[in-house]
Design a protein around this motif. Structure first.
Motif, short mmCIF file in Angstrom:
data_model
loop_
_atom_site.label_atom_id
_atom_site.label_comp_id
_atom_site.label_asym_id
_atom_site.label_seq_id
_atom_site.Cartn_x
_atom_site.Cartn_y
_atom_site.Cartn_z
N TRP A 285 0.89 -1.26 0.01
CA TRP A 285 0.08 0.05 -0.02
C TRP A 285 0.83 1.41 0.05
CZ3 TRP A 285 -4.71 0.50 -1.08
CH2 TRP A 285 -5.81 -0.81 -0.91
N SER A 286 1.88 1.38 0.75
CA SER A 286 2.44 2.57 0.95
C SER A 286 4.16 2.19 1.32
CB SER A 286 1.98 3.56 2.15
OG SER A 286 2.20 2.75 3.06
N PRO A 287 5.06 1.92 0.21
CA PRO A 287 6.25 1.48 0.55
C PRO A 287 7.23 2.81 1.08
CG PRO A 287 6.02 1.61 -1.91
CD PRO A 287 4.40 1.81 -1.21
N SER A 288 6.55 3.79 0.92
CA SER A 288 7.29 5.15 1.37
C SER A 288 6.73 5.93 2.69
CB SER A 288 7.72 5.93 0.22
OG SER A 288 6.46 6.44 -0.37
N TRP A 289 5.55 5.59 2.95
CA TRP A 289 4.80 6.48 3.78
C TRP A 289 3.53 5.96 4.36
CZ3 TRP A 289 6.53 9.85 7.18
CH2 TRP A 289 5.40 11.00 7.72
N THR A 290 3.43 5.50 5.49
CA THR A 290 2.48 4.82 6.08
C THR A 290 1.13 5.64 6.14
OG1 THR A 290 3.15 5.53 8.39
CG2 THR A 290 3.81 3.28 7.33
N ALA A 291 1.22 6.81 6.29
CA ALA A 291 0.26 7.84 6.21
C ALA A 291 -0.69 7.81 5.18
CB ALA A 291 0.53 9.30 6.63
N THR A 292 -0.31 7.22 4.14
CA THR A 292 -1.08 6.87 2.68
C THR A 292 -2.16 5.62 2.88
OG1 THR A 292 0.67 5.92 1.54
CG2 THR A 292 0.30 8.17 1.33
N LEU A 293 -1.89 4.90 3.93
CA LEU A 293 -2.78 3.69 4.01
C LEU A 293 -4.11 4.20 4.27
CD1 LEU A 293 -0.82 1.59 6.62
CD2 LEU A 293 -1.12 0.88 4.35
N PRO A 294 -5.37 3.55 3.55
CA PRO A 294 -6.68 3.67 3.72
C PRO A 294 -6.98 3.18 5.24
CG PRO A 294 -6.04 2.28 1.95
CD PRO A 294 -4.93 2.40 2.36
N ALA A 295 -8.05 4.06 5.51
CA ALA A 295 -8.54 3.70 7.11
C ALA A 295 -8.83 2.22 7.43
CB ALA A 295 -9.52 4.46 7.43
N ARG A 298 -5.46 0.54 8.03
CA ARG A 298 -4.92 0.85 9.32
C ARG A 298 -5.58 0.14 10.42
NH1 ARG A 298 -4.65 6.00 7.14
NH2 ARG A 298 -6.51 6.56 8.34
N ASN A 299 -7.01 0.24 10.12
CA ASN A 299 -7.88 -0.48 11.44
C ASN A 299 -7.66 -1.83 11.58
OD1 ASN A 299 -8.74 2.21 11.81
ND2 ASN A 299 -10.64 2.02 10.66
N ARG A 300 -7.30 -2.51 10.38
CA ARG A 300 -7.29 -3.87 10.38
C ARG A 300 -6.06 -4.30 10.99
NH1 ARG A 300 -5.82 -8.12 5.56
NH2 ARG A 300 -6.62 -9.90 6.57
N LEU A 301 -4.84 -3.57 10.71
CA LEU A 301 -3.67 -3.75 11.15
C LEU A 301 -3.75 -3.52 12.72
CD1 LEU A 301 -1.31 -2.53 8.54
CD2 LEU A 301 -1.52 -4.54 8.91
N GLU A 302 -4.20 -2.55 13.13
CA GLU A 302 -4.31 -2.24 14.57
C GLU A 302 -4.92 -3.21 15.32
OE1 GLU A 302 -3.68 -0.24 18.30
OE2 GLU A 302 -2.47 -0.10 16.38
N GLU A 303 -6.21 -3.77 14.89
CA GLU A 303 -6.65 -4.85 15.57
C GLU A 303 -5.96 -6.12 15.54
OE1 GLU A 303 -11.07 -7.58 14.89
OE2 GLU A 303 -10.61 -5.61 13.73
N LEU A 304 -5.36 -6.60 14.23
CA LEU A 304 -4.75 -7.74 14.57
C LEU A 304 -3.18 -7.60 15.14
CD1 LEU A 304 -5.03 -8.84 10.61
CD2 LEU A 304 -6.24 -9.56 12.65
N ARG A 305 -2.59 -6.40 15.31
CA ARG A 305 -1.78 -6.16 16.20
C ARG A 305 -2.17 -6.45 17.54
NH1 ARG A 305 0.07 -2.61 19.63
NH2 ARG A 305 -1.43 -0.94 19.10
N LYS A 306 -3.29 -5.88 18.10
CA LYS A 306 -3.64 -6.19 19.52
C LYS A 306 -3.93 -7.73 19.82
CE LYS A 306 -5.61 -1.56 20.22
NZ LYS A 306 -6.88 -0.78 20.36
N ALA A 307 -4.48 -8.28 18.72
CA ALA A 307 -4.72 -9.70 18.84
C ALA A 307 -3.40 -10.43 19.03
CB ALA A 307 -5.54 -10.34 17.72
N ALA A 308 -2.29 -10.31 18.11
CA ALA A 308 -1.09 -10.91 18.08
C ALA A 308 -0.44 -10.84 19.37
CB ALA A 308 -0.42 -10.26 17.12
#
Length: 313
Positions: A285-295, A298-308
């Motif tokens: 999605w954003s090889p150079s800047w994570t702020a360009t990730l679709p919401a 980002r929400n999926r990654l955050e949810e899965l990080r907490k689960a992990a």
């Protein structure tokens, strides 16, 4: 109901198949036949994605009915191969691929433009033989003769020769290892030893063999797997599929990694799965800047990080 009882990996594809079929029906009911036709391709990819996983005895009666009125010779090469795989015509698909690949190489040697990707076609060929047909001898024999053709090219030949050697050594690598998960891990380890860099294709044959071991394990009704074991199996599938990477086959490698995380949250396996999922997602999605990730991403990654991490409520 298609895919129910075959395990979560198949149910994911069954859900996608259901959604595509529902969309086609809605388009037809509304009279928009052109829109319905555009949805047939994605629907077939679900069939291919599911049918390319496990050994198959042949076509089903439904598959025979679906293709009975189609002249395969009138289809383009990619469409013919996709339809053969979607309808479980695996032996004709393998024979088709052998003829097409040889024809393409001979055309390349004479300066003709390619109509299919040789590398992708060869990976498809490995999957059909090794994972679907559980056959190592036929691809070894064909790839040996194919590698000797003029026009193959130095770098492709290097990969092919490594795949031939891997297919020969695969049974030896897992000889004496009883646990399928351990077999898959040994195969992956051997493939990793061959790679000079992450996207190096030299270890793909071992990845295909490893994924076949795990798919067969998850398909075995009597396999009594604990949650940590099942999570490790899903992690292995996600890791191997992300490297084999047949996107047109709807492989859903990221879903396997998510399943690993949710099956055994808070474990080392879940964290490894999350790290791989995060790295691959950011690279896509954003090889150079994570702020360009679709919401939603980002929400999926955050949810899965907490689960992990085991911090989800």
């Amino acid at each position: 109901a298609h895919g129910v009882g075959k395990g979560q990996p198949f149910e994911l594809l069954a859900r996608s198949l259901r959604n595509d079929a529902a969309a086609i029906r809605e388009y037809v009911d509304s009279g928009d036949i052109d829109a319905a036709r555009t949805q047939i391709g994605p629907l077939l990819e679900n069939c291919v994605g599911c049918h390319s996983r496990l050994p198959s005895a042949g076509m089903s009666s439904l598959s025979e009915e679906l293709v009975s009125g189609i002249n395969m010779d009138e289809l383009t090469v990619p469409d013919r191969l996709r339809l053969r795989m979607a309808t479980r015509q695996f032996d004709p698909a393998i024979a088709d691929l052998e003829g097409i690949l040889v024809e393409e190489v001979k055309g390349r040697a004479s300066g003709a433009p390619l109509t299919v990707s040789l590398h992708s076609g060869l990976v498809d060929y490995l999957i059909l033989n090794v994972r679907v047909r559980n056959n190592l001898e036929r691809p070894r024999a064909f790839l040996t003769s194919f590698s000797a053709l003029d026009g193959v090219g130095k770098y492709l030949k290097s990969d092919i020769d490594q795949w031939i050697d891997s297919l020969a050594r695969g049974p030896e690598v897992i000889n004496g290892v009883d646990r399928p998960i351990d077999q898959a891990k040994k195969l992956i380890q051997r493939g990793d030893e061959l790679r000079a860099f992450p996207s190096d294709s030299s270890g793909i044959a071992y990845d295909v063999m490893a994924s076949g071991v795990i798919y067969r394990l998850l398909e075995t009704p009597q396999a009594d797997l604990s949650n940590p074991e099942r999570a490790e199996a899903y992690y292995i599938l996600g890791a191997t599929e992300s490297r084999i990477l047949r996107p047109s086959w709807n492989d859903r490698w990221d879903d396997y990694l998510e399943m690993a995380i949710r099956t055994a949250p808070g474990t080392d396996t879940a964290w490894r799965a999350y790290q791989l999922l995060e790295n691959e997602t950011l690279a896509y999605w954003s090889p150079s800047w994570t702020a360009t990730l679709p919401a939603s991403v980002r929400n999926r990654l955050e949810e899965l990080r907490k689960a992990a991490e085991g911090t989800n409520n």
